[in-house]
Design a protein around this motif. Structure first.
Motif, PDB file in Angstrom:
ATOM      1  N   TRP A  92       0.841  -1.205   0.000  1.00 24.13           N
ATOM      2  CA  TRP A  92       0.000   0.000   0.000  1.00 24.13           C
ATOM      3  C   TRP A  92       0.874   1.254   0.000  1.00 24.13           C
ATOM      4  O   TRP A  92       0.639   2.183  -0.780  1.00 24.13           O
ATOM      5  CB  TRP A  92      -0.924   0.014   1.206  1.00 24.13           C
ATOM      6  CG  TRP A  92      -1.691   1.306   1.311  1.00 24.13           C
ATOM      7  CD1 TRP A  92      -1.419   2.369   2.108  1.00 24.13           C
ATOM      8  CD2 TRP A  92      -2.840   1.667   0.559  1.00 24.13           C
ATOM      9  NE1 TRP A  92      -2.318   3.358   1.906  1.00 24.13           N
ATOM     10  CE2 TRP A  92      -3.218   2.954   0.945  1.00 24.13           C
ATOM     11  CE3 TRP A  92      -3.596   1.020  -0.423  1.00 24.13           C
ATOM     12  CZ2 TRP A  92      -4.303   3.621   0.418  1.00 24.13           C
ATOM     13  CZ3 TRP A  92      -4.681   1.682  -0.946  1.00 24.13           C
ATOM     14  CH2 TRP A  92      -5.030   2.965  -0.543  1.00 24.13           C
ATOM     15  N   GLY A  93       1.875   1.259   0.849  1.00 24.56           N
ATOM     16  CA  GLY A  93       2.745   2.433   0.956  1.00 24.56           C
ATOM     17  C   GLY A  93       3.577   2.675  -0.285  1.00 24.56           C
ATOM     18  O   GLY A  93       3.875   3.832  -0.626  1.00 24.56           O
ATOM     19  N   ALA A  96       0.093   0.828  -4.116  1.00 28.26           N
ATOM     20  CA  ALA A  96      -1.356   0.929  -4.266  1.00 28.26           C
ATOM     21  C   ALA A  96      -1.906   2.326  -4.015  1.00 28.26           C
ATOM     22  O   ALA A  96      -2.855   2.737  -4.684  1.00 28.26           O
ATOM     23  CB  ALA A  96      -2.038  -0.072  -3.340  1.00 28.26           C
ATOM     24  N   GLN A  97      -1.350   3.067  -3.082  1.00 32.04           N
ATOM     25  CA  GLN A  97      -1.893   4.396  -2.801  1.00 32.04           C
ATOM     26  C   GLN A  97      -1.682   5.371  -3.959  1.00 32.04           C
ATOM     27  O   GLN A  97      -2.339   6.405  -4.023  1.00 32.04           O
ATOM     28  CB  GLN A  97      -1.314   4.950  -1.508  1.00 32.04           C
ATOM     29  CG  GLN A  97       0.140   5.357  -1.589  1.00 32.04           C
ATOM     30  CD  GLN A  97       0.604   6.002  -0.302  1.00 32.04           C
ATOM     31  OE1 GLN A  97      -0.206   6.563   0.434  1.00 32.04           O
ATOM     32  NE2 GLN A  97       1.893   5.938  -0.038  1.00 32.04           N
ATOM     33  N   TYR A  98      -0.792   5.064  -4.886  1.00 31.36           N
ATOM     34  CA  TYR A  98      -0.517   5.947  -6.020  1.00 31.36           C
ATOM     35  C   TYR A  98      -1.315   5.573  -7.264  1.00 31.36           C
ATOM     36  O   TYR A  98      -1.164   6.209  -8.301  1.00 31.36           O
ATOM     37  CB  TYR A  98       0.981   5.958  -6.335  1.00 31.36           C
ATOM     38  CG  TYR A  98       1.790   6.455  -5.161  1.00 31.36           C
ATOM     39  CD1 TYR A  98       1.685   7.776  -4.739  1.00 31.36           C
ATOM     40  CD2 TYR A  98       2.621   5.597  -4.457  1.00 31.36           C
ATOM     41  CE1 TYR A  98       2.402   8.231  -3.643  1.00 31.36           C
ATOM     42  CE2 TYR A  98       3.343   6.040  -3.360  1.00 31.36           C
ATOM     43  CZ  TYR A  98       3.223   7.357  -2.962  1.00 31.36           C
ATOM     44  OH  TYR A  98       3.926   7.806  -1.881  1.00 31.36           O
ATOM     45  N   TRP A  99      -2.135   4.540  -7.179  1.00 30.28           N
ATOM     46  CA  TRP A  99      -2.964   4.187  -8.316  1.00 30.28           C
ATOM     47  C   TRP A  99      -3.941   5.329  -8.578  1.00 30.28           C
ATOM     48  O   TRP A  99      -4.477   5.951  -7.653  1.00 30.28           O
ATOM     49  CB  TRP A  99      -3.747   2.902  -8.058  1.00 30.28           C
ATOM     50  CG  TRP A  99      -2.913   1.661  -8.013  1.00 30.28           C
ATOM     51  CD1 TRP A  99      -1.644   1.500  -8.478  1.00 30.28           C
ATOM     52  CD2 TRP A  99      -3.284   0.403  -7.457  1.00 30.28           C
ATOM     53  NE1 TRP A  99      -1.203   0.225  -8.255  1.00 30.28           N
ATOM     54  CE2 TRP A  99      -2.201  -0.481  -7.628  1.00 30.28           C
ATOM     55  CE3 TRP A  99      -4.417  -0.071  -6.836  1.00 30.28           C
ATOM     56  CZ2 TRP A  99      -2.225  -1.795  -7.215  1.00 30.28           C
ATOM     57  CZ3 TRP A  99      -4.449  -1.374  -6.424  1.00 30.28           C
ATOM     58  CH2 TRP A  99      -3.356  -2.235  -6.607  1.00 30.28           C
ATOM     59  N   GLY A 102      -9.625   5.169  -8.077  1.00 26.62           N
ATOM     60  CA  GLY A 102     -10.106   4.959  -6.716  1.00 26.62           C
ATOM     61  C   GLY A 102     -10.721   3.584  -6.554  1.00 26.62           C
ATOM     62  O   GLY A 102     -10.632   2.964  -5.497  1.00 26.62           O
ATOM     63  N   ARG A 105      -7.983   1.095  -5.833  1.00 26.13           N
ATOM     64  CA  ARG A 105      -7.498   1.229  -4.450  1.00 26.13           C
ATOM     65  C   ARG A 105      -8.485   0.612  -3.468  1.00 26.13           C
ATOM     66  O   ARG A 105      -8.102  -0.105  -2.548  1.00 26.13           O
ATOM     67  CB  ARG A 105      -7.266   2.700  -4.116  1.00 26.13           C
ATOM     68  CG  ARG A 105      -5.986   3.246  -4.671  1.00 26.13           C
ATOM     69  CD  ARG A 105      -5.656   4.578  -4.043  1.00 26.13           C
ATOM     70  NE  ARG A 105      -6.756   5.526  -4.196  1.00 26.13           N
ATOM     71  CZ  ARG A 105      -6.707   6.616  -4.941  1.00 26.13           C
ATOM     72  NH1 ARG A 105      -5.615   6.914  -5.592  1.00 26.13           N
ATOM     73  NH2 ARG A 105      -7.747   7.412  -5.018  1.00 26.13           N
ATOM     74  N   TYR A 106      -9.757   0.897  -3.647  1.00 30.26           N
ATOM     75  CA  TYR A 106     -10.774   0.345  -2.744  1.00 30.26           C
ATOM     76  C   TYR A 106     -10.882  -1.174  -2.893  1.00 30.26           C
ATOM     77  O   TYR A 106     -11.105  -1.884  -1.910  1.00 30.26           O
ATOM     78  CB  TYR A 106     -12.127   1.008  -2.979  1.00 30.26           C
ATOM     79  CG  TYR A 106     -12.143   2.456  -2.547  1.00 30.26           C
ATOM     80  CD1 TYR A 106     -11.664   2.831  -1.300  1.00 30.26           C
ATOM     81  CD2 TYR A 106     -12.624   3.441  -3.392  1.00 30.26           C
ATOM     82  CE1 TYR A 106     -11.651   4.151  -0.902  1.00 30.26           C
ATOM     83  CE2 TYR A 106     -12.624   4.770  -3.009  1.00 30.26           C
ATOM     84  CZ  TYR A 106     -12.139   5.123  -1.757  1.00 30.26           C
ATOM     85  OH  TYR A 106     -12.128   6.427  -1.373  1.00 30.26           O
ATOM     86  N   TYR A 108      -8.350  -3.129  -3.669  1.00 29.71           N
ATOM     87  CA  TYR A 108      -7.172  -3.646  -2.962  1.00 29.71           C
ATOM     88  C   TYR A 108      -7.414  -3.645  -1.461  1.00 29.71           C
ATOM     89  O   TYR A 108      -7.138  -4.629  -0.766  1.00 29.71           O
ATOM     90  CB  TYR A 108      -5.937  -2.802  -3.299  1.00 29.71           C
ATOM     91  CG  TYR A 108      -4.748  -3.163  -2.450  1.00 29.71           C
ATOM     92  CD1 TYR A 108      -4.008  -4.304  -2.710  1.00 29.71           C
ATOM     93  CD2 TYR A 108      -4.378  -2.376  -1.349  1.00 29.71           C
ATOM     94  CE1 TYR A 108      -2.934  -4.658  -1.920  1.00 29.71           C
ATOM     95  CE2 TYR A 108      -3.314  -2.722  -0.557  1.00 29.71           C
ATOM     96  CZ  TYR A 108      -2.591  -3.858  -0.840  1.00 29.71           C
ATOM     97  OH  TYR A 108      -1.538  -4.213  -0.053  1.00 29.71           O
ATOM     98  N   LEU A 109      -7.933  -2.544  -0.946  1.00 30.60           N
ATOM     99  CA  LEU A 109      -8.207  -2.454   0.496  1.00 30.60           C
ATOM    100  C   LEU A 109      -9.235  -3.499   0.922  1.00 30.60           C
ATOM    101  O   LEU A 109      -9.088  -4.119   1.980  1.00 30.60           O
ATOM    102  CB  LEU A 109      -8.679  -1.050   0.852  1.00 30.60           C
ATOM    103  CG  LEU A 109      -7.618   0.042   0.781  1.00 30.60           C
ATOM    104  CD1 LEU A 109      -8.242   1.403   1.042  1.00 30.60           C
ATOM    105  CD2 LEU A 109      -6.507  -0.224   1.790  1.00 30.60           C
TER     106      LEU A 109
END
Length: 192
Positions: A92-93, A96-99, A102, A105-106, A108-109
């Motif tokens: 994530w760090g 994924a957070q730079y995708w 949205g 990202r959601y 993945y989360l």
């Protein structure tokens, strides 16, 4: 279970580092009159003959097997949980957070949360199975009482090593259940 061929006749494996310990004979432990009275009361309350050295030795060996089973269960679930959790946070760090999307990202989360929750539920199921088993709790209650008897005997002047029998005080998960029949443990199932 512990392979009795590996241990000398009166040896058991203590909790600390897997070191072998030698059973202190009952005549040494119960030479202190106060301990003898406490042991008679504990024998009635916990339905276990603390005066029988062979029974005490068997109980201490089973307690070691119980300790190993709890550790193994924690490792089997705890290590994958730690690896997956660490990997998810790092991914994530770093990625994924730079995708830009949205939704990705959601997604993945959500997938990460599902995997972590499944591992956490497996961990708690394992904990409940090992800590909540009434047969294991009876064993821990008897081991706790034997430890207390040994400490009272040492304070009363008996020649007993420090920290004998090398197991902790078991502040929880050591309740005695008088309605549960005794049985021996099977490493895979927890008991037979």
């Amino acid at each position: 279970m512990t392979d009795s061929a590996e241990l000398a006749e009166w040896e058991f494996i203590g909790r600390r580092g897997g070191d072998r310990a030698r059973l202190v004979p009952g005549e040494v432990v119960f030479a202190v009159p106060a301990v003898k009275a406490l042991a008679e009361e504990a024998t009635r309350a916990l339905r276990f003959d603390f005066f029988d050295d062979r029974a005490v030795l068997k109980m201490l060996r089973q307690r070691h097997d119980d300790e190993l089973a709890m550790f193994d269960a924690g490792v089997k679930v705890g290590v994958p949980l730690a690896i997956v959790g660490f990997g998810a946070v790092v991914y994530w760090g770093g990625v994924a957070q730079y995708w830009e999307s949205g939704t990705a990202r959601y997604g993945y989360l959500a997938a990460t949360a599902v995997v972590v929750l499944v591992l956490i539920s497996l961990f708690f199921r394992s904990v409940v199975r090992h800590w909540g088993d009434p047969v294991r709790q009876n064993l821990r209650a008897r081991a706790r009482k034997y430890r207390e008897l040994a400490h009272v005997a040492r304070r009363g002047g008996a020649d007993i090593p420090a920290h004998y029998p090398h197991y902790g005080p078991y502040p929880f998960a050591a309740n005695f259940h008088p309605d549960v029949a005794d049985s021996e443990f099977d490493e895979d199932e927890g008991r037979t």
